[in-house]
Design a protein around this motif. Structure first.
Motif, mmCIF file in Angstrom:
data_model
loop_
_atom_site.group_PDB
_atom_site.id
_atom_site.type_symbol
_atom_site.label_atom_id
_atom_site.label_comp_id
_atom_site.label_asym_id
_atom_site.label_seq_id
_atom_site.Cartn_x
_atom_site.Cartn_y
_atom_site.Cartn_z
ATOM 1 N N GLY A 13 0.801 -1.209 0.000
ATOM 2 C CA GLY A 13 0.000 0.000 0.000
ATOM 3 C C GLY A 13 0.838 1.263 0.000
ATOM 4 O O GLY A 13 0.514 2.241 -0.688
ATOM 5 N N LEU A 14 1.924 1.271 0.762
ATOM 6 C CA LEU A 14 2.808 2.435 0.776
ATOM 7 C C LEU A 14 3.496 2.627 -0.570
ATOM 8 O O LEU A 14 3.655 3.764 -1.044
ATOM 9 C CB LEU A 14 3.832 2.299 1.898
ATOM 10 N N LEU A 15 3.913 1.535 -1.189
ATOM 11 C CA LEU A 15 4.516 1.653 -2.519
ATOM 12 C C LEU A 15 3.484 2.161 -3.525
ATOM 13 O O LEU A 15 3.809 2.970 -4.408
ATOM 14 C CB LEU A 15 5.090 0.309 -2.963
ATOM 15 N N ALA A 16 2.231 1.703 -3.395
ATOM 16 C CA ALA A 16 1.175 2.189 -4.282
ATOM 17 C C ALA A 16 0.913 3.677 -4.041
ATOM 18 O O ALA A 16 0.660 4.435 -4.992
ATOM 19 C CB ALA A 16 -0.099 1.384 -4.066
ATOM 20 N N THR A 17 0.965 4.109 -2.785
ATOM 21 C CA THR A 17 0.821 5.534 -2.484
ATOM 22 C C THR A 17 1.880 6.345 -3.200
ATOM 23 O O THR A 17 1.596 7.381 -3.823
ATOM 24 C CB THR A 17 0.895 5.764 -0.963
ATOM 25 N N ARG A 18 3.127 5.882 -3.135
ATOM 26 C CA ARG A 18 4.211 6.593 -3.798
ATOM 27 C C ARG A 18 4.022 6.614 -5.318
ATOM 28 O O ARG A 18 4.190 7.658 -5.963
ATOM 29 C CB ARG A 18 5.556 5.939 -3.434
ATOM 30 N N LEU A 19 3.663 5.476 -5.888
ATOM 31 C CA LEU A 19 3.495 5.394 -7.340
ATOM 32 C C LEU A 19 2.298 6.219 -7.809
ATOM 33 O O LEU A 19 2.346 6.855 -8.867
ATOM 34 C CB LEU A 19 3.331 3.932 -7.763
ATOM 35 N N ALA A 20 1.230 6.234 -7.021
ATOM 36 C CA ALA A 20 0.069 7.048 -7.380
ATOM 37 C C ALA A 20 0.422 8.527 -7.342
ATOM 38 O O ALA A 20 0.007 9.309 -8.209
ATOM 39 C CB ALA A 20 -1.095 6.736 -6.438
ATOM 40 N N ALA A 21 1.203 8.925 -6.335
ATOM 41 C CA ALA A 21 1.635 10.321 -6.264
ATOM 42 C C ALA A 21 2.529 10.676 -7.443
ATOM 43 O O ALA A 21 2.417 11.773 -8.014
ATOM 44 C CB ALA A 21 2.360 10.574 -4.941
ATOM 45 N N SER A 32 2.241 7.909 8.864
ATOM 46 C CA SER A 32 3.353 8.865 8.794
ATOM 47 C C SER A 32 4.248 8.549 7.606
ATOM 48 O O SER A 32 4.754 9.468 6.939
ATOM 49 C CB SER A 32 4.157 8.845 10.096
ATOM 50 N N PHE A 33 4.441 7.272 7.299
ATOM 51 C CA PHE A 33 5.186 6.898 6.102
ATOM 52 C C PHE A 33 4.450 7.363 4.847
ATOM 53 O O PHE A 33 5.070 7.813 3.874
ATOM 54 C CB PHE A 33 5.381 5.379 6.038
ATOM 55 N N ALA A 34 3.124 7.240 4.847
ATOM 56 C CA ALA A 34 2.345 7.637 3.679
ATOM 57 C C ALA A 34 2.546 9.114 3.348
ATOM 58 O O ALA A 34 2.640 9.496 2.173
ATOM 59 C CB ALA A 34 0.867 7.337 3.915
ATOM 60 N N LEU A 35 2.636 9.954 4.361
ATOM 61 C CA LEU A 35 2.899 11.371 4.119
ATOM 62 C C LEU A 35 4.271 11.565 3.500
ATOM 63 O O LEU A 35 4.456 12.382 2.584
ATOM 64 C CB LEU A 35 2.779 12.157 5.428
ATOM 65 N N ARG A 36 5.258 10.813 3.970
ATOM 66 C CA ARG A 36 6.612 10.893 3.395
ATOM 67 C C ARG A 36 6.620 10.434 1.943
ATOM 68 O O ARG A 36 7.439 10.898 1.143
ATOM 69 C CB ARG A 36 7.582 10.026 4.204
ATOM 70 N N TYR A 37 5.702 9.540 1.605
ATOM 71 C CA TYR A 37 5.656 8.982 0.251
ATOM 72 C C TYR A 37 4.739 9.765 -0.683
ATOM 73 O O TYR A 37 4.514 9.348 -1.814
ATOM 74 C CB TYR A 37 5.240 7.514 0.313
ATOM 75 N N ARG A 85 -3.822 12.996 -6.467
ATOM 76 C CA ARG A 85 -3.870 13.547 -5.119
ATOM 77 C C ARG A 85 -4.341 12.427 -4.199
ATOM 78 O O ARG A 85 -5.505 12.038 -4.232
ATOM 79 C CB ARG A 85 -4.799 14.756 -5.076
ATOM 80 N N VAL A 86 -3.406 11.916 -3.403
ATOM 81 C CA VAL A 86 -3.622 10.670 -2.679
ATOM 82 C C VAL A 86 -4.092 10.929 -1.251
ATOM 83 O O VAL A 86 -3.511 11.750 -0.530
ATOM 84 C CB VAL A 86 -2.329 9.824 -2.656
ATOM 85 N N VAL A 87 -5.124 10.187 -0.861
ATOM 86 C CA VAL A 87 -5.562 10.116 0.529
ATOM 87 C C VAL A 87 -5.270 8.697 1.011
ATOM 88 O O VAL A 87 -5.818 7.731 0.467
ATOM 89 C CB VAL A 87 -7.055 10.440 0.682
#
Length: 347
Positions: free
Chosen positions: A165-173, A190-195, A178-180
């Motif tokens: 999920g975190l990798l997908a967050t980064r790739l979507a960004a 907190s990692f998601a915000l960094r990504y 605009r990722v939620v």
């Protein structure tokens, strides 16, 4: 460490067993494992005994699961699909690989493996070998993002902020969305915000559907990616999506769909739910064969080499392979600090 392989002899029963010795034949290489990452999704279903392949057989010709004629398929030997190792021997006819090459691929939690020379991919020069364990998880995340058909400026909910999920967050960004990011663990959010996530939602205290409709003037997300494998999260992703929008169901769902009410928003908003699965002949059927599983993994590793994605902060634990049982139990307990757990094999 002598040649050994991690085996499951039953639900939550782990054994480090002697590995089978194989000679290198024509077109083959021997790879000595450095690191092997543990999947907190698929591998835990094997560990817990909930994976359908333990009680059913996949009929590839008819594309159906059929019941096994005998009991559960234990022992399961050498499971795992996030490996990095060193080529230590090549067949005389092999010119593609040389001893000393660092490579990534899928050969399971074992000290060494004899593989076809083209079954592994060289690690980009200068890259930390630990990064190689993310090739397959990165391919899974990229499959979900491509299946979502994201566009610049769209609002996208990513449900589940584990490793994939975190990798997908980064790739979507990176795709301009605009990722939620949605999860129940503040550490992961907190990692998601960094990504690159614009916003985060703690699913324990807030409704992701209400947040996404709030930031879109009531419309809802253009696309939601569901990567937790939890039916209530899939239901909330459907609730969060705009009418005629798309939900990518990329989690590995187990058992009956408790918590998924298809007579509600799914039905009334005509939400499209599409699967995303990296295995099989065509991970993305609409791509006319352009996006193979191999291309997905190589593309992700290219992004890592280009420093567009940095997965290394997600490595939370590196443990000796002899402690594989403890590592799986750690993930099984849902330790909030556990993200990518990696088994280390002696060089």
């Amino acid at each position: 460490m002598e040649n050994s392989v991690v085996c499951l002899t039953g639900p939550r029963e782990v054994l480090l067993a002697p590995g089978e010795s194989q000679r290198v034949d024509v077109g083959q290489i021997r790879v000595r494992t450095r690191y092997s990452g543990i999947s907190a999704g698929t591998e835990l279903t094997l560990y817990r005994g909930s994976n359908p392949r333990l009680t059913k057989v996949w009929d590839n010709e008819h594309r159906l699961f059929v019941d096994r004629s005998v009991g559960p398929a234990y022992p399961v030997s050498g499971f795992g699909y996030e490996e990095v190792g060193e080529v230590v021997e090549v067949a005389p006819d092999v010119v593609l690989r040389r001893p000393g090459d660092l490579v990534w691929g899928m050969w399971g939690h074992r000290t060494e493996a004899v593989l076809a020379a083209d079954a592994v991919t060289p690690l980009p020069p200068g890259l930390n070998p630990l990064a190689g364990v993310f090739a397959r998880p990165g391919a899974i995340a990229l499959t979900a993002v491509l299946a979502g058909d994201l566009h610049v400026g769209e609002w996208v909910g990513v449900f589940g902020q584990g490793v994939i999920g975190l990798l997908a967050t980064r790739l979507a960004a990176l795709s301009g969305a605009r990722v939620v990011a949605v999860d129940q663990q503040p550490h992961r959010l907190s990692f998601a915000l960094r990504y690159g996530a614009r916003l985060t939602v703690d699913g324990r205290t807030a409704s992701a559907a209400e947040v996404l409709r709030g930031v879109t003037d009531g419309l809802g997300a253009d696309v939601c990616l569901e990567l937790s494998g939890a039916y209530p999260a899939l239901h909330e992703a459907i609730r969060a999506t705009a009418p005629a929008g798309r939900v990518v169901a990329a989690g590995f769902y187990q058992g009956d769909a408790v918590g998924l009410a298809l007579g509600e928003e799914f039905h009334h908003n005509r939400v499209q739910v599409v699967p995303a699965q990296v295995s099989g002949p065509s991970p993305l059927p609409y791509s006319a064969g352009r996006w193979t599983a191999a291309r997905l993994a190589r593309t992700f590793m290219d992004l890592v080499a280009e420093q567009a994605v940095d997965p290394l902060p997600l490595v939370s634990h590196v443990v000796d392979a002899a402690a594989a049982g403890d590592a799986l139990a750690l993930l099984d307990r849902g330790d909030p600090d556990a993200l990518q757990v990696v088994l280390r094999f002696d060089p």
